[in-house]
Design a protein around this motif. Structure first.
Motif, short mmCIF file in Angstrom:
data_model
loop_
_atom_site.label_atom_id
_atom_site.label_comp_id
_atom_site.label_asym_id
_atom_site.label_seq_id
_atom_site.Cartn_x
_atom_site.Cartn_y
_atom_site.Cartn_z
N TRP A 25 54.71 46.25 11.45
CA TRP A 25 54.61 47.70 11.39
C TRP A 25 53.41 48.13 10.54
O TRP A 25 52.67 49.04 10.91
CB TRP A 25 55.91 48.26 10.83
N GLU A 30 52.60 49.97 15.20
CA GLU A 30 53.54 50.06 16.31
C GLU A 30 54.96 50.20 15.76
O GLU A 30 55.28 49.64 14.72
CB GLU A 30 53.43 48.80 17.16
N ALA A 31 55.81 50.94 16.46
CA ALA A 31 57.16 51.15 15.95
C ALA A 31 58.24 50.49 16.80
O ALA A 31 59.29 50.11 16.27
CB ALA A 31 57.45 52.64 15.85
N LYS A 32 58.00 50.34 18.09
CA LYS A 32 59.06 49.87 18.98
C LYS A 32 59.47 48.43 18.70
O LYS A 32 60.65 48.15 18.50
CB LYS A 32 58.61 50.01 20.44
N GLN A 33 58.53 47.50 18.71
CA GLN A 33 58.89 46.10 18.51
C GLN A 33 59.43 45.82 17.11
O GLN A 33 60.44 45.11 16.98
CB GLN A 33 57.71 45.19 18.83
N ALA A 35 61.09 47.87 15.29
CA ALA A 35 62.43 48.46 15.27
C ALA A 35 63.43 47.54 15.97
O ALA A 35 64.57 47.38 15.50
CB ALA A 35 62.41 49.83 15.94
N LEU A 36 63.01 46.94 17.07
CA LEU A 36 63.89 46.00 17.76
C LEU A 36 64.16 44.76 16.91
O LEU A 36 65.28 44.22 16.92
CB LEU A 36 63.29 45.60 19.11
#
Length: 75
Positions: A25, A30-33, A35-36
């Motif tokens: 991060w 990037e936030a999606k990966q 966060a997953l």
């Protein structure tokens, strides 16, 4: 001993997932990966807690888990 080892590895993996998510991060924004990765770490930690925290009668699922027998290990 086998169950203890597996739970320890899962906790180490969860910690590394959290550290990796933070690093990704910060590096990419990037936030999606990330966060997953955090969600996966939370699920892994919850699974370890389910196996180790005793229930109302004082027993935990880990205490009642059968140990691997020689037949299951290929002996």
């Amino acid at each position: 001993m086998t169950v203890d080892l597996v739970l320890s590895i899962v906790m180490l993996a969860a910690i590394l997932l959290l550290l990796g998510a933070y690093a990704m991060w910060k590096r990419t924004g990037e936030a999606k990966q990330p966060a997953l990765m955090v969600v996966l770490a939370i699920v892994a930690i919850a699974n370890v807690l389910i196996w180790t925290i005793p229930n109302s009668d004082g027993s935990s699922p880990m205490g009642s888990a059968p140990e691997a027998s020689g037949a299951a290990e290929g002996r």
